[in-house]
Design a protein around this motif. Structure first.
Motif, PDB file in Angstrom:
ATOM      1  N   THR A   1       0.843  -1.202   0.000  1.00 21.03           N
ATOM      2  CA  THR A   1       0.000   0.000   0.000  1.00 21.03           C
ATOM      3  C   THR A   1       0.876   1.250   0.000  1.00 21.03           C
ATOM      4  O   THR A   1       0.651   2.185  -0.778  1.00 21.03           O
ATOM      5  N   THR A   2       1.919   1.229   0.822  1.00 18.71           N
ATOM      6  CA  THR A   2       2.827   2.369   0.869  1.00 18.71           C
ATOM      7  C   THR A   2       3.498   2.583  -0.484  1.00 18.71           C
ATOM      8  O   THR A   2       3.564   3.699  -1.004  1.00 18.71           O
TER       9      THR A   2
ATOM     10  N   ASP B   1       1.377   4.078  -3.143  1.00 16.35           N
ATOM     11  CA  ASP B   1       1.268   5.528  -2.965  1.00 16.35           C
ATOM     12  C   ASP B   1       2.552   6.240  -3.368  1.00 16.35           C
ATOM     13  O   ASP B   1       2.539   7.164  -4.165  1.00 16.35           O
ATOM     14  N   ASP B   2       3.661   5.779  -2.813  1.00 18.88           N
ATOM     15  CA  ASP B   2       4.941   6.452  -3.042  1.00 18.88           C
ATOM     16  C   ASP B   2       5.301   6.530  -4.516  1.00 18.88           C
ATOM     17  O   ASP B   2       5.829   7.527  -4.979  1.00 18.88           O
TER      18      ASP B   2
ATOM     19  N   GLY C   1       3.158   5.939  -7.061  1.00 16.56           N
ATOM     20  CA  GLY C   1       2.031   6.240  -7.931  1.00 16.56           C
ATOM     21  C   GLY C   1       1.678   5.085  -8.850  1.00 16.56           C
ATOM     22  O   GLY C   1       1.409   5.256 -10.034  1.00 16.56           O
TER      23      GLY C   1
ATOM     24  N   PRO D   1      -1.101  10.466  -5.563  1.00 16.38           N
ATOM     25  CA  PRO D   1      -2.149  10.060  -4.644  1.00 16.38           C
ATOM     26  C   PRO D   1      -3.523  10.577  -5.071  1.00 16.38           C
ATOM     27  O   PRO D   1      -4.526  10.032  -4.659  1.00 16.38           O
TER      28      PRO D   1
ATOM     29  N   PRO E   1      -6.712   7.620  -6.746  1.00 17.14           N
ATOM     30  CA  PRO E   1      -6.292   6.235  -6.715  1.00 17.14           C
ATOM     31  C   PRO E   1      -7.329   5.387  -7.412  1.00 17.14           C
ATOM     32  O   PRO E   1      -8.308   5.827  -7.858  1.00 17.14           O
TER      33      PRO E   1
END
Ligand SMILES: Nc1ncnc2c1ncn2[C@@H]1O[C@H](COP(=O)(O)OP(=O)(O)OP(=O)(O)O)[C@@H](O)[C@H]1O
Ligand SMILES: Nc1ncnc2c1ncn2[C@@H]1O[C@H](COP(=O)(O)OP(=O)(O)OP(=O)(O)O)[C@@H](O)[C@H]1O
Ligand SMILES: [Mg+2]
Ligand SMILES: [Mg+2]
Lengths: 495, 334, 295, 334
Positions: free
Chosen positions: A376-377, A380-381, A383, D2, D5
């Motif tokens: 998950t990280t 996000d990091d 993209g 972000p 998403p």
């Protein structure tokens, strides 16, 4: 004789995941159209539908006004529509010539007419500037060479609508220039061209108009001449983009080199190469296709035999015999060959991400929850756009696969990381994110080596650049010497 | 940037085929060494008669191995060939016995039997191909299943005993196995023809090219508009036909089919292909290698029969050591 | 009387002889169930010792047999499983291959494996005048095969001029026998007689000799009395087939019949009953000819 | 990135595992159907006794299949397991018989025998692994070779007959097979433990992950710092250990080893793995599937033993049809 295409409310679903949400636009015959959009916007999917590789879920496709449903790529080819894939579609065990004619063999009676196929293949690869024997097995080619084979194969099909999906992602400026010349020639012959690329300067250079896609939807079309690169980028991403290249991390020349390579020789590929990289430094490697940069580092990692040379990591002389040994010493490597060496496309995202760091999650049983959190990280990091966190890596778009691969080699928190074509096929927005990330990591003390065929990327990113030519170190350019002109002249040996 | 191309490329290219050829020689070298050993152990080994015996008995497995080579190169496998051969043998013997009293000339009956062998082989192969491609079942499972099915039906037809060809038919049929042409036994000739054809089809026709492409990367082949399902089906049909041919040569040898007919032929045929240098994973393979592999395997047991230096109990061990040894000489091919 | 559920555990039909076993077992089932309404016969064939052990378990737990006739796949391996079944009160008749622990059985009916090896050796010694070159075929490596071979060898000891040139495994299989014989013929220029040790193997041996057009071999001695061979012997069609040794798979029929009828009456069988193996020649061949059997 | 998403995330996550689970259920559904059929054909089928019998006899193949699953997932194959089991059985019986008169307590002797079984299995597996990785020989060839070698040596040691465990040792040893704990026979317990451990190792340890990664793409795994050779060697050692465990449970059952011990176990073990839904090409596999596959195969023959509706000659055919049929229910998994 050119082909005119109209998409009407094209929808594509992969199982429950909808990736195209009713795309409608026209491609005018004889024009060169740039198709741009973020990673995962649906560009490749739409073009696969157009060329018969994917079926359409709903909506329609009209060719020269006639509704068409292609059941196979062969039917599309009969209409003169040919696609150069973003991911290579070559069979490793077959030779260049065999691959180029696969499915379209020339025959004399029952038997294959090898001689004439080889002759034609040789001509076609010469046209794209690939110097190789057409009887070489594709297994033995480097990625850039494979890309050229893909292009040459498409040329053989005598397309009337030629779609190129990221054809230059692995090419150096020389090959790229040659490709553009070819495109100009095709255009003059009346061929319609669709050009997908994340290299916006190239899009600007070769296309007549630009079509922008976002999130599986058509956003806009515009004459290329009316757009700046900055505007293109904003249209793609749907927001204003700051400078592509973030400010460079401060260079700390005082620090001891974390990696010092002296006189490294990889027989047949690289000879007597010495360099060093410091903590917090971003060191570029420039060169033409075949300069031996990839093989130099594969040799460094023990993936190819080394005949001479000394490697010092963090002040200690080490004998790296495998990527495993290197990783244990804090050195990781991102391969330029994403499908062949970089990612397990048949495994999930999580499995890919943590493969190099499993020890961290094993207590001794793997902590799946922690792995999921890490994914998950990372999503996000970096993209990474994915329909689902549990999908296979093969379901990611090309650019998103690249981001995942990058996340994977950085996941072990290495001391030195070697990134071979790190932004291959990555969209501008994500590129800028990746650059920011690299700068941040450098600021935190990571030494980064970037092998890239994009000169602007090297200039925008690196503190120093090593230029290689024919397996030898040609020059080491300091930050203030970094210009395209300087890099090219060293790379070609015309300095 | 044409001005200074890739200097290492020519060497790399020059080296590759030469090296490839040397490595491809692995099984040949193995075979030559074995023959030297054979001659040294028993002077009768190097006689024309013995050579013809060995080649003749290799013919069955060899012919099947040629078909198996296609299946393996395409990325498949067929475990059922031995049982298939047995069932075909039983079926054609029963058919011929039934036809004999119906007033047809014996020659005609035998010809019908032979045609039926090939037809049955093709039909069984077709069934495999359809189950694998249209039914989306792993080849291993399909042919493991049919292995049991074929042999069970043979056992059923034979009541667990032997199905024996009528005597007069047997006399008409037996030259197909026992006769020679220009001093070369018919089965050897047929083997030769099948191998040559196999080589031509694999290396010189579009079908053969597709087989290799599919084995190398099925997705790529599909993208290249190759009709993957059709090609796969055809490889199984081709193998079925090879089994049919092998069987029609086999029947006149003993004139009978029993529940042990063709037992473990699948293992021998697959072993011939793999010992011959074809990769189990598919993609690339060689008919010459397959033929050499098949001959090599029968030479091993021939030599063992011609000598008594080793306890009979250990025959299988000697075969095992030789197989691994030969493979070692051609290691690291991929 | 109590209803008799009789389990029959035999090897699967993999060559002529076992084919005959299966045939005769089924024949017995047919005949006996018709004759005795209180009898149920359940026939199971196994292709290996563990499978046969499994079948014993199944017959006992699920089919609830109270009598068992077993032709053990392997003597040693099945001793324990049979003992288990007997321990549950099932009446056990063992056929042909004796168990290593005889307390695991109630009755033992068998062919005579020693005679199976001895008779051919004696016959060959006699007709060849005590001298000459021999080759032999062996079956599958099993205790049974060893017994036969040992019996054969022990007779030859008394005839130093009879030379056994070699004895290789041909797995009771026609094809393997053909190949082994071909190679014997290549290797030995003078062979006087072949002990093929089984009629299936004899078929392959004869074909190999015919092919090589060799005339030195005067006798091919098979074994077990397959109908094809008996027929040839009766008709005198092949001068090389002069004799055979009986080892008829029909004994399974007799064993089932004896056991069933004894159990129906609540009787026991004699502890051991050896069905003698006898020499078959042209004169008595007709007695051993069963045209309906597959063997 | 972000800002927007993955909007499709929830649906996709909900759907995918569900679909996956359904497909993974193929063999389970097959097994359930078979059990229904079994109960219908013979009411005694659905008894605890019968269930325990079936599970107990599945234990050998099942334990081996768990090890085989690792080898197949890593992209390898092992044809030698049956012969290996036979040779291990023979060796430990000979060793125990030799130790018995030396004054050791029978329990001690049996324990030594059991330890030896596992050691030998590990050693044979190690040999395979080394030949395959360091010798660069195809797994198919290596294990085809050792298949012959192991069985030949067993035949040699047994002089073609049987190697039988001394009677008093046999009495001490036999509870290992025949005893129960809490009503569950020991072999079933061991099978359970092995399967659980196997499942944990394959899915929850770094090693298991590496095995999958190597089977999926060896090259990528190597670049990702996986010690490919070591992991491959370990899969073969693991399989060897499983064979050792299976053998040490097998010996007390029949108390002997013969040249036919373990014949075709390799085919059964591989079939269990593949019927259980693991791909023959490697990369992904399931221990649960493997266990279900193994049980399914023995249930088929159990049902055939319990009924007599079909000619005994056709047993193998029924098995074949069921195997193909079960595979059909889970077709198109990949
Ligand atoms: N086989 C598939 N199964 C599921 N999802 C898929 C599949 N193929 C593509 N997708 C999804 O479809 C979306 C669009 O992918 P596509 O490859 O068309 O993007 P793209 O615009 O070409 O991106 P890039 O610039 O990164 O190449 C992505 O989110 C991707 O994850
Ligand atoms: N397996 C191989 N067999 C033969 N030649 C090869 C092989 N691999 C690479 N080459 C050749 O070696 C040379 C060096 O290739 P290399 O991949 O090191 O170039 P590079 O500098 O990394 O280029 P790129 O910019 O594409 O990364 C090329 O000329 C290539 O054709
Ligand atoms: Mg794309
Ligand atoms: Mg490179």
């Amino acid at each position: 004789m050119s082909v005119d295409v109209e998409f009407d409310q094209v929808v594509k679903q992969f199982g429950p995941v909808q990736v195209l949400h009713g795309v409608s636009f026209k491609l005018q015959a004889g024009r060169t159209v740039g198709l741009i959009g973020e990673n995962g916007a649906g560009k490749s999917t739409l073009m696969k539908i157009l060329s018969g590789f994917e079926s359409i879920s709903s909506g329609s496709l009209r060719i020269n006004g006639q509704p068409m449903v292609f059941a196979s790529s062969r039917q599309a080819e009969e209409q003169g529509i040919v696609l150069i894939h973003q991911e290579f579609s070559l069979a490793d065990d077959l030779t260049i010539a065999q691959n180029m004619f696969l499915g379209h063999e020339k025959k004399r009676g029952w038997l294959l007419d090898e001689a004439s196929m080889q002759a034609e293949a040789a001509q076609a690869i010469a046209q794209v500037g690939l110097q190789a024997d057409v009887n070489t097995r594709v297994r033995h080619l480097i990625v850039a060479e494979k890309q050229l084979v893909e292009i040459a194969r498409a040329l053989l099909r005598r397309a009337r609508l030629l779609i190129m999906d990221e054809p230059t992602a692995t090419l150096t400026p020389g090959e790229t220039k040659r490709l553009f010349a070819l495109m100009a020639q095709l255009k003059a012959d009346g061929v319609t061209l669709v050009y997908i690329s994340h290299k916006l300067d190239e899009v600007q250079q070769v296309t007549d108009e630009v079509v922008v896609m976002r999130d599986g939807q058509f956003v806009t079309r515009e004459d290329t001449a009316k757009l700046t690169r900055q505007q293109m980028a904003s249209l793609m991403v749907g927001r204003e983009l700051a400078n592509l290249y973030p400010p460079k991390a401060p260079h700390l020349p005082s620090a001891k080199p974390v990696l010092k390579v002296t006189g490294l020789t990889v027989p047949g590929w690289a000879e007597d190469v010495s360099f060093e990289v410091h903590p917090g430094e971003i060191l570029g490697f420039a060169g033409l296709v075949g300069a031996g940069r990839t093989e130099l580092f594969e040799g460094l990692l023990g993936l190819r035999p080394r005949s001479a040379g000394q490697i010092e990591l963090q002040g200690r002389v080490v004998d790296l015999r495998s990527p495993r040994a290197a990783a244990q010493q804090g050195l990781t490597y991102l391969s330029e060959d994403r499908k062949g060496k970089g990612l397990h496309v048949n495994l999930g995202l999580r499995e890919n991400l943590t493969l190099m760091t499993l020890q961290r999650y094993a207590h001794p049983l793997l902590d799946i929850t922690a792995e999921k959190a890490a994914l998950t990280t990372a999503v996000d990091d970096y993209g990474i756009r994915t329909g689902s966190l549990t999908s296979l890596a093969s379901a990611l778009s090309g650019g998103n696969q690249q981001k995942l691969a990058l996340a994977k080699v950085l996941h072990p928190n290495p001391k030195v990381v070697v990134l071979d074509e790190p932004t291959r096929g990555v969209d501008v927005g994500a590129k800028s994110d990746i650059y920011t990330l690299i700068q941040r990591l450098a600021r935190e003390g990571l030494a980064v080596i970037v092998i890239s065929s994009e000169l602007l990327e090297l200039i925008g990113l690196c503190h120093r650049v090593v230029v290689m030519r024919n397996g030898r170190l040609q020059a080491v350019l300091e930050e203030n010497q970094l210009t395209e002109q300087e890099l090219i002249t060293h790379a070609t040996g015309t300095h | 940037m044409p001005q200074e191309p890739t200097k290492t490329l020519p060497t790399a290219q020059a080296a590759a085929p030469w090296l490839g050829r040397l490595q491809g020689l692995g099984p040949v070298i193995g075979l030559v060494l074995l023959c030297v050993a054979g001659t040294w152990l028993n002077s009768n080994f190097a006689t024309v008669d013995n050579a013809m015996n060995v080649l003749t008995r290799t013919a069955f497995i060899g012919i099947i191995a040629v078909g198996m080579c296609f299946v393996i190169v395409s990325g498949g496998i067929d475990l059922s060939v031995g049982s298939m051969a047995a069932l075909i043998a039983g079926s054609i013997i029963l058919t011929m016995n039934a036809l004999a009293p119906m007033g047809l000339s014996p020659v005609m009956v035998v010809v019908i039997g032979m045609a039926l062998a090939i037809l049955l082989g093709a039909a069984f192969g077709l069934a495999h191909g359809l189950l694998i491609t249209k039914g989306h079942i792993e080849p291993f499972i399909v042919t493991l299943g049919t292995l049991g099915i074929y042999r069970a039906y043979l056992t059923y037809f034979s009541n667990g005993g032997a199905i024996t060809l009528d005597n007069d038919l047997s006399d008409v049929y037996s030259p197909v196995y026992y006769a020679s042409l220009l001093g070369i036994p018919i089965p050897v000739l047929v083997f030769l023809v099948v191998a040559l054809l196999g080589g031509v089809i694999l290396n010189r026709t579009a079908f053969g090219r597709y087989v290799q492409a599919i084995g190398s990367n099925e997705q790529v082949a599909r993208y290249a508009a190759v009709d993957v399902d059709l090609v796969k089906i055809l490889t199984y049909v081709l193998l079925g036909v090879c089994v049919g041919i092998a069987t029609l040569l086999y029947v006149p040898r003993l004139g009978s089919a029993t529940p042990t007919t063709g037992l473990l032929w699948e293992l021998e045929a697959i072993a011939a292909v793999i010992v011959g240098g074809t990769s189990f994973k598919g993609g690339a393979g060689s008919i010459t290698g397959t033929v050499v592999g098949a001959v090599l395997l029968s030479v091993i047991s021939n030599i063992l029969n011609l000598t008594s230096i080793i306890s009979v109990y250990l025959n299988a061990a000697v075969q095992g050591f030789v197989i691994v040894g030969v493979a070692f000489t051609q290691r690291g091919r991929r | 009387a109590e209803k008799v559920v009789l389990g029959v555990a035999i090897p699967a039909a993999t060559h002529g002889f076992t084919g005959g076993i299966v045939f005769w077992a089924n024949q017995a089932k047919k005949d006996l169930e018709k004759a005795h309404p209180d009898l149920q016969v359940i026939v199971k064939t196994a292709s290996g010792a563990p499978e046969q052990a499994n079948q014993l378990q199944d017959l006992q737990t699920v089919n609830k047999i109270n009598a068992l006739v077993i032709f053990p796949f392997e003597s040693a391996s099945l001793t324990k499983p049979v003992a288990q079944v007997k321990g549950k009160g099932v009446y056990v008749t063992v056929v042909d291959r004796g168990l290593t622990d005889t307390s695991a059985q109630d009755a033992y009916i068998s062919g005579d494996n020693t005679a199976f090896g001895k008779i051919p050796a004696e016959y060959l010694a006699k007709t060849m005048g005590g001298k000459g070159n021999l080759v032999a075929m062996r079956g599958i490596a099993t205790t049974l095969d060893n017994e036969r071979m040992d019996a054969f060898n022990s007779v030859l000891k008394a005839h130093p001029d009879m030379k056994l040139l070699d004895a290789k495994y041909a797995n009771w299989n026609r094809d393997d026998a053909f190949k082994v014989m071909q190679d014997y013929l290549t290797r030995f220029k003078q062979i006087d007689a072949v002990w093929a040790a089984d009629d299936d193997m004899a078929v392959g041996v004869l074909k190999a000799i015919d092919q090589a057009k060799r005339t030195d071999i005067k006798i091919v001695f098979g074994g077990a009395g397959a109908k094809g061979m008996i027929k040839t012997l009766m008709d005198g069609k092949d001068p090389r087939i002069q004799a055979n040794v009986s080892y008829s798979p029909k004994f399974i029929y007799d064993a089932i019949k004896l056991t069933a009828e004894a159990r129906l009456k609540g009787e026991k069988l004699p502890a051991t009953y050896i069905i003698p193996s006898v020499l078959i020649t042209k004169d008595n061949a007709a007695q051993f000819y069963f045209p309906d059997s597959p063997f």
